[in-house]
Scaffold this motif. Structure first.
Motif, mmCIF file in Angstrom:
data_model
loop_
_atom_site.group_PDB
_atom_site.id
_atom_site.type_symbol
_atom_site.label_atom_id
_atom_site.label_comp_id
_atom_site.label_asym_id
_atom_site.label_seq_id
_atom_site.Cartn_x
_atom_site.Cartn_y
_atom_site.Cartn_z
ATOM 1 N N CYS A 182 36.613 8.279 25.137
ATOM 2 C CA CYS A 182 36.615 9.427 24.232
ATOM 3 C C CYS A 182 37.400 10.617 24.805
ATOM 4 C CB CYS A 182 35.177 9.851 23.971
ATOM 5 S SG CYS A 182 34.319 10.356 25.475
ATOM 6 N N CYS B 289 35.279 3.440 30.086
ATOM 7 C CA CYS B 289 34.341 3.706 28.989
ATOM 8 C C CYS B 289 33.488 2.463 28.814
ATOM 9 C CB CYS B 289 35.144 3.975 27.725
ATOM 10 S SG CYS B 289 34.163 4.049 26.227
ATOM 11 N N SER B 290 32.251 2.658 28.349
ATOM 12 C CA SER B 290 31.386 1.503 28.172
ATOM 13 C C SER B 290 30.674 1.539 26.824
ATOM 14 C CB SER B 290 30.343 1.471 29.302
ATOM 15 O OG SER B 290 30.204 0.157 29.771
ATOM 16 N N CYS C 84 32.446 6.102 32.745
ATOM 17 C CA CYS C 84 31.128 5.640 32.279
ATOM 18 C C CYS C 84 30.815 4.192 32.647
ATOM 19 C CB CYS C 84 31.018 5.829 30.769
ATOM 20 S SG CYS C 84 30.820 7.554 30.303
HETATM 21 FE FE1 F3S Z 1 33.025 8.651 26.295
HETATM 22 FE FE2 F3S Z 1 32.932 6.033 26.534
HETATM 23 FE FE3 F3S Z 1 31.587 7.524 28.191
HETATM 24 S S1 F3S Z 1 32.921 7.145 24.656
HETATM 25 S S2 F3S Z 1 31.089 9.375 27.080
HETATM 26 S S3 F3S Z 1 33.805 7.448 27.965
HETATM 27 S S4 F3S Z 1 30.926 5.570 27.358
#
Ligand code: F3S
Ligand code: SAH
Ligand code: SF4
Length: 442
Positions: free
Chosen positions: A13, A49-50, A83
């Protein structure tokens, strides 16, 4: 000796995009330079990201490419932040022994410590210790900036991994943020996007003096030269009238609100632990439209949550039809490790979820297309971003409503110019810059 070089690949994100800009800023302050290709880098970093299973899979493929590069040149360092790293912690070194350093979103600054130490052993840093927003930044665009106003999330949405990867909610003091924004404007920034997992819960944790999100908006709007303020994501449960009024009263606060729905069925919303009902959500939409009639609304929707029936799904379609979003991100439910919803019995076959998704996208696009027609014939302020992606002779930019516009005209990235809108699809607008009035603008 030539400067060491780094390469960062970012997944996920806007908060991760922000964090990556800070990683780059920090590395450059250590004397590293950016490499255009991971093959040329001494330090290959991934900001992971997860949020859904697909995000994990994409990253693992990239990580394996980095492994091959390291096999050719064992001096190379491989780092994994973000993440996914936080959600697996030390496990990363067992699964991927070629990784040298791993860190979560709360300890990005430790990367500098690792790089400047003599340590040859792999290190992991997973405390929730500080804001990446305090690190130096290397911005992607001179005239736009992210601002991290808070980290973490105190919600417990049953499908979501974020509370475990980003920790409890902590806000930065308003005075510090106003000062940061002033500095950004002095450095050429015209548009800021305020970031947090739940931006409109901002400030409630601050002591001795609490602050509110709307107070922050009013304070930032006072800054001369800050033309555009955006934010993401607010939570419908915290979307109160003071924030909506800020949209109506402050020219700098853009007429766009991303209001994640997730589902139109109150029963499913309850199972998701979203803490609002369909009625309460619609009531928020009505209040927003009452104060800001022309606002653009966008949303996030999850299809195929465990136990979602055809009747539940129909309710989602009804809400999408009724609200008429200007755009929506739609996702098929993905069970995430450690979340409550991953344990729920899920009897909806995958093909049915895919089919629901297709039906949903059709309604989203039809309504977005209809809504976009209201812009045709209007002259709108567009912040120029650069050449249009599919026609380099045209320009691309964004309206206040956050709509992408491809248009003919002459302007530089970072300028805000008047564009007459001549056409609109569900995704983008087309237009022509009115040259005469452009002479009068900056
Ligand atoms: Fe963003 Fe992915 Fe972490 S959407 S808050 S990077 S799990
Ligand atoms: N904090 C923000 C963003 C959360 S992640 C917010 O609350 O709005 C962005 C979107 O991903 C969510 O709004 C949700 O629609 C989607 N999402 C999160 N977890 C998911 C999961 N397990 N499966 C499918 N979609 C998910
Ligand atoms: Fe996840 Fe819900 Fe927090 Fe958003 S509000 S980050 S969906 S737990």
């Amino acid at each position: 000796m030539a400067a060491k070089r780094y390469h960062v690949t970012t997944f996920g994100c806007q908060m991760n995009e922000h964090d990556s800009e800070r990683m780059k800023g920090m590395l450059e302050s250590l004397g590293y330079a950016e490499a255009g290709d991971p093959a040329d880098a001494d330090l290959i970093l991934f900001n992971t990201c997860s949020i859904r299973e697909k995000a994990d899979e994409r990253f693992i493929a990239h990580l394996n490419q980095a492994k091959a590069l390291k096999a050719k040149d064992p001096e190379r360092l491989i780092g994994v932040g973000g993440c996914w790293a936080q959600s697996v912690k030390e496990e990363v070194f067992r699964q991927f022994p070629f990784v040298d350093v791993a860190f979560g979103p709360g300890q990005v600054h430790k990367l500098a410590e690792f790089l400047t130490s003599d340590s040859l052993t792999a290190q992991g840093y997973f405390e929730f210790e500080g804001f990446t927003g305090h690190l130096p930044a290397r911005r992607e665009r001179r005239y736009q900036a992210w601002m991290q106003i808070s980290v973490g999330c105190n919600c417990r949405c049953s499908y979501c991994i974020v509370p475990s990867t980003r920790g409890r909610e902590v806000s930065r003091p308003p005075a510090e943020l106003v000062e940061e924004a002033r500095g950004l404007v002095a450095d050429g920034v015209r548009e800021v996007t305020l970031l947090g997992q739940n931006v409109n819960a901002y400030g409630r944790d601050l002591r001795p003096e609490r602050a509110s999100f709307s107070q922050l908006l009013y304070a930032l709007a006072e800054i001369d030269g800050l033309d555009r303020i955006r934010y993401t994501s607010p939570h419908p449960k915290d979307m109160r009238e003071d924030v909506i009024r800020a949209h109506a009263e402050l020219d700098a606060v853009m007429p766009h609100i991303h209001l994640p729905l997730q589902s139109g069925s109150t029963r499913i919303l309850k199972a998701m632990r979203r803490t609002y009902s369909r009625e309460r959500y619609m009531d928020r939409v009505a209040l927003i439209r009452e104060h800001v009639p022309d606002v653009a609304l966008t949303t996030d929707i999850i299809v195929g949550f465990p136990g979602e029936t055809e009747a539940d799904f129909q309710e989602t379609l009804e809400v999408v039809e009724e609200v008429g979003y200007d755009g929506a991100f739609t996702f098929i439910f993905s069970p995430r490790r450690g979340t409550e919803a991953a344990e729920l019995p899920d009897d909806v076959p995958h093909e049915e979820k895919v089919e629901r998704m297709q039906r949903l996208v059709e309604v989203v696009q039809r309504r977005a297309h209809e809504r976009a027609q209201r812009f045709v014939g209007r002259t709108m302020d567009v912040l120029v971003e650069g050449p249009s992606r599919n026609d380099p002779d045209r320009l691309r930019g964004r309206t206040g409503h956050n709509k992408v516009v491809n248009f003919s005209g002459l302007a530089q990235p970072g300028q805000i110019v008047p564009v007459e809108i001549t056409g609109a699809t569900s995704q983008t607008l087309t237009g022509e810059m009115s040259l005469l009035s452009a002479l009068a603008t900056s």
